[in-house]
Scaffold this motif. Structure first.
Motif, mmCIF file in Angstrom:
data_model
loop_
_atom_site.group_PDB
_atom_site.id
_atom_site.type_symbol
_atom_site.label_atom_id
_atom_site.label_comp_id
_atom_site.label_asym_id
_atom_site.label_seq_id
_atom_site.Cartn_x
_atom_site.Cartn_y
_atom_site.Cartn_z
ATOM 1 N N VAL A 286 85.812 98.491 -74.702
ATOM 2 C CA VAL A 286 84.687 98.111 -74.128
ATOM 3 C C VAL A 286 84.759 98.903 -73.039
ATOM 4 N N GLU A 287 85.647 99.294 -71.964
ATOM 5 C CA GLU A 287 85.570 100.159 -70.975
ATOM 6 C C GLU A 287 85.136 101.742 -71.342
ATOM 7 N N VAL A 288 85.798 102.201 -72.491
ATOM 8 C CA VAL A 288 85.337 103.462 -73.130
ATOM 9 C C VAL A 288 84.034 103.394 -73.481
ATOM 10 N N ALA A 289 83.622 102.568 -74.029
ATOM 11 C CA ALA A 289 82.249 102.438 -74.516
ATOM 12 C C ALA A 289 81.162 102.491 -73.347
ATOM 13 N N LYS A 290 81.597 101.789 -72.248
ATOM 14 C CA LYS A 290 80.792 101.714 -71.188
ATOM 15 C C LYS A 290 80.372 103.232 -70.542
ATOM 16 N N LYS A 291 81.604 103.900 -70.528
ATOM 17 C CA LYS A 291 81.566 105.428 -70.142
ATOM 18 C C LYS A 291 80.271 106.068 -70.648
ATOM 19 N N PHE A 292 80.001 105.768 -71.712
ATOM 20 C CA PHE A 292 78.830 106.455 -72.655
ATOM 21 C C PHE A 292 77.572 105.791 -72.829
ATOM 22 N N ALA A 293 77.631 104.535 -71.980
ATOM 23 C CA ALA A 293 76.350 103.767 -72.351
ATOM 24 C C ALA A 293 75.118 104.379 -71.456
ATOM 25 N N GLY A 294 74.102 104.435 -72.341
ATOM 26 C CA GLY A 294 72.674 105.251 -71.646
ATOM 27 C C GLY A 294 72.881 106.250 -71.287
ATOM 28 N N LYS A 295 73.787 107.392 -71.511
ATOM 29 C CA LYS A 295 73.900 108.590 -70.855
ATOM 30 C C LYS A 295 73.494 109.744 -71.554
ATOM 31 N N ASP A 297 70.736 110.996 -75.098
ATOM 32 C CA ASP A 297 69.763 110.365 -76.156
ATOM 33 C C ASP A 297 70.331 110.648 -77.508
ATOM 34 N N ASP A 298 71.326 111.549 -77.801
ATOM 35 C CA ASP A 298 71.681 111.585 -79.209
ATOM 36 C C ASP A 298 73.042 111.112 -79.479
ATOM 37 N N PHE A 299 73.474 110.272 -78.373
ATOM 38 C CA PHE A 299 74.901 109.924 -78.912
ATOM 39 C C PHE A 299 75.189 108.505 -78.271
ATOM 40 N N ALA A 300 75.744 107.608 -79.196
ATOM 41 C CA ALA A 300 76.147 106.131 -78.449
ATOM 42 C C ALA A 300 77.115 105.503 -79.089
ATOM 43 N N VAL A 301 77.837 105.039 -78.315
ATOM 44 C CA VAL A 301 79.213 104.351 -78.736
ATOM 45 C C VAL A 301 78.834 102.842 -78.631
ATOM 46 N N VAL A 302 78.866 102.116 -79.738
ATOM 47 C CA VAL A 302 78.833 100.688 -79.767
ATOM 48 C C VAL A 302 79.922 99.942 -80.056
ATOM 49 N N ILE A 303 80.159 98.987 -79.426
ATOM 50 C CA ILE A 303 81.426 97.988 -79.698
ATOM 51 C C ILE A 303 81.014 97.189 -80.821
ATOM 52 N N GLN A 304 81.807 97.033 -81.661
ATOM 53 C CA GLN A 304 81.382 96.068 -82.982
ATOM 54 C C GLN A 304 82.838 95.119 -83.022
ATOM 55 N N PRO A 305 82.453 93.844 -82.468
ATOM 56 C CA PRO A 305 83.679 92.901 -82.542
ATOM 57 C C PRO A 305 84.279 92.441 -83.585
ATOM 58 N N CYS A 306 83.389 92.091 -84.534
ATOM 59 C CA CYS A 306 83.445 91.518 -85.897
ATOM 60 C C CYS A 306 84.929 90.722 -86.223
ATOM 61 N N VAL A 307 86.169 91.125 -85.927
ATOM 62 C CA VAL A 307 87.261 90.317 -86.276
ATOM 63 C C VAL A 307 88.112 90.118 -85.224
ATOM 64 N N ALA A 308 87.521 90.375 -84.080
ATOM 65 C CA ALA A 308 88.475 90.411 -82.915
ATOM 66 C C ALA A 308 88.787 89.368 -82.029
ATOM 67 N N ASP A 309 88.299 87.976 -82.448
ATOM 68 C CA ASP A 309 88.729 86.677 -81.787
ATOM 69 C C ASP A 309 89.650 85.701 -82.136
ATOM 70 N N GLY A 310 90.195 86.418 -83.267
ATOM 71 C CA GLY A 310 91.169 85.589 -83.639
ATOM 72 C C GLY A 310 91.242 84.666 -85.041
ATOM 73 N N THR A 311 90.010 84.552 -85.598
ATOM 74 C CA THR A 311 89.703 83.616 -86.345
ATOM 75 C C THR A 311 90.333 84.034 -87.856
ATOM 76 N N ALA A 312 90.715 85.326 -88.045
ATOM 77 C CA ALA A 312 91.365 85.898 -89.127
ATOM 78 C C ALA A 312 92.420 85.088 -89.715
ATOM 79 N N ALA A 313 93.029 84.393 -88.717
ATOM 80 C CA ALA A 313 94.376 83.813 -89.071
ATOM 81 C C ALA A 313 93.928 82.351 -90.053
ATOM 82 N N THR A 314 92.673 82.132 -90.014
ATOM 83 C CA THR A 314 92.477 81.091 -90.758
ATOM 84 C C THR A 314 92.124 81.339 -92.400
#
Length: 373
Positions: A286-295, A297-314
């Motif tokens: 998340v901190e890495v992505a913030k370094k490039f946020a809005g900086k 016009d032709d490049f964006a780093v977007v965090i995609q959480p998808c499976v990060a919260d732990g529910t995969a265990a179910t």
């Protein structure tokens, strides 16, 4: 992974057989299919990364490890050599096989000229630390899928990005300066597993942030017009929880422990430590992505959480490959496709980190953006 060990492993699982679950089985899970209608042509292409729509994407690219390389997707075969294959044409982010449920294949519904998708299968390309050869690539099948099995975070800058740049320059169908490109990155599981072994140096959270920042800078400096899907890690220790629901997988890990052995043999304390290191890596992502946020016009780093919260265990054992009861099965790749797809078209505040594969598929309209914030 030593290839001789893997051959023995493949032979073992072929003999053992599998009467509990099949890779790709959808038992208990909703079928995955792309049902979205086509979109009319855009009145004009995106002028910047904040206006991107699915029709704008002309090039698909990927960096990562064995997950993105598609290792073990199709499960156990009668021929153990096939158990060592990567099925890149079915990889969740960039696979291009006919009928594959992948991000790239779904994007092709909006741009039939999309390039970069990996296709087919071949024996695994092994990359582990400094033991990593560019000669292993199969450009005719890998195309712009630069992921390699065993890759760790430092390998992305040292090896994978180099291959990707070479292929971008060689592909005559790509207008490097003007085509919008989607790059999906999923990496870090091997680094976490190395860390929990306790007997070799491994990446700290500071190391992780340094390497990933360098990687993003190199991408921006060398590849124009890129939208980066930066996927957070799932807690790899939860594969233990999934495996323990299957007698077959218990035998696989008991007899031939190969993948992330410390998760299965280190006890609950080690699994908690793995979860903590994963959390630290994700926080730094998340901190890495913030370094490039809005900086740019032709490049964006977007965090995609998808499976990060732990529910995969179910999840049930159908989501892991019968080859090693560790890597994602075809079913899991398809579920990941759906969750990532929905997140791509959702603002950051509403992105799903709970692996909600039962949510309705988001169908873009002509006003739908690939959200950068």
């Amino acid at each position: 992974m030593n290839s001789n060990v893997l051959v023995l492993f493949g032979t073992f699982v072929a003999v053992l057989g599998n009467n509990e679950h099949k890779s790709g089985s959808h038992r208990g899970y909703p079928p995955i299919s792309f049902t979205c209608p086509p979109l009319p042509p855009l009145e004009r292409p995106a002028r910047n990364v904040y206006e991107l729509r699915p029709q704008d994407i002309k090039v698909a690219m990927a960096l990562g490890d064995s997950i993105t390389a598609g290792f073990g997707i199709m499960g156990v075969h009668d021929d153990p050599i096939l158990d060592l294959f990567e099925y890149r044409g079915k990889s969740f982010s960039i696979g291009g096989d006919a009928g594959a449920n992948t991000i790239a294949s779904w994007l092709r519904n909006y741009n039939k000229d999309l390039v970069g998708m990996s296709v087919g299968s071949h024996v695994a390309e092994l990359c582990y630390g400094e033991i990593c050869s560019p000669d292993q690539y199969h450009p005719d099948k890998d195309v712009l899928n630069a992921a390699q099995s065993g890759a760790m975070i430092p390998n992305l800058v040292k090896h994978e990005l180099k291959y990707l740049l070479e292929q971008l320059k060689r592909n005559t169908k790509i207008d490097m300066e003007n085509d919008w490109k989607l790059l999906t990155i999923l990496v870090g599981a091997n680094d976490v597993c190395l860390g929990c072994s306790g007997d070799v140096p491994y990446l700290t959270a500071d190391d992780y942030e340094k390497y990933m920042t360098e990687l993003m800078e190199e991408i921006h400096n060398n590849i124009p017009k890129v939208f980066v899907n930066y996927m957070l890690l799932f807690n790899v220790s939860q594969v233990y929880d999934i495996s323990m629901k299957s007698d077959y997988c218990k035998d696989v890990h008991r007899v031939l422990g190969i993948e992330c052995v410390c998760v299965f043999e280190g006890g609950e304390k080690t699994r908690v430590e793995v979860g903590e290191l994963t959390r630290q890596f994700n926080d730094r992502a998340v901190e890495v992505a913030k370094k490039f946020a809005g900086k740019y016009d032709d490049f964006a780093v977007v965090i995609q959480p998808c499976v990060a919260d732990g529910t995969a265990a179910t999840l049930t054992p159908e989501v892991i490959s019968t080859v090693d009861c560790f890597h994602p099965s075809l079913l899991m790749h398809e579920l990941m496709t759906k969750v990532l797809w929905n997140n791509m078209f959702t603002p950051s505040s509403g992105k799903d980190s709970t692996f909600n594969f039962s949510a309705p598929l988001k169908c873009p309209t002509n006003e739908t953006l690939l959200y950068t914030n």
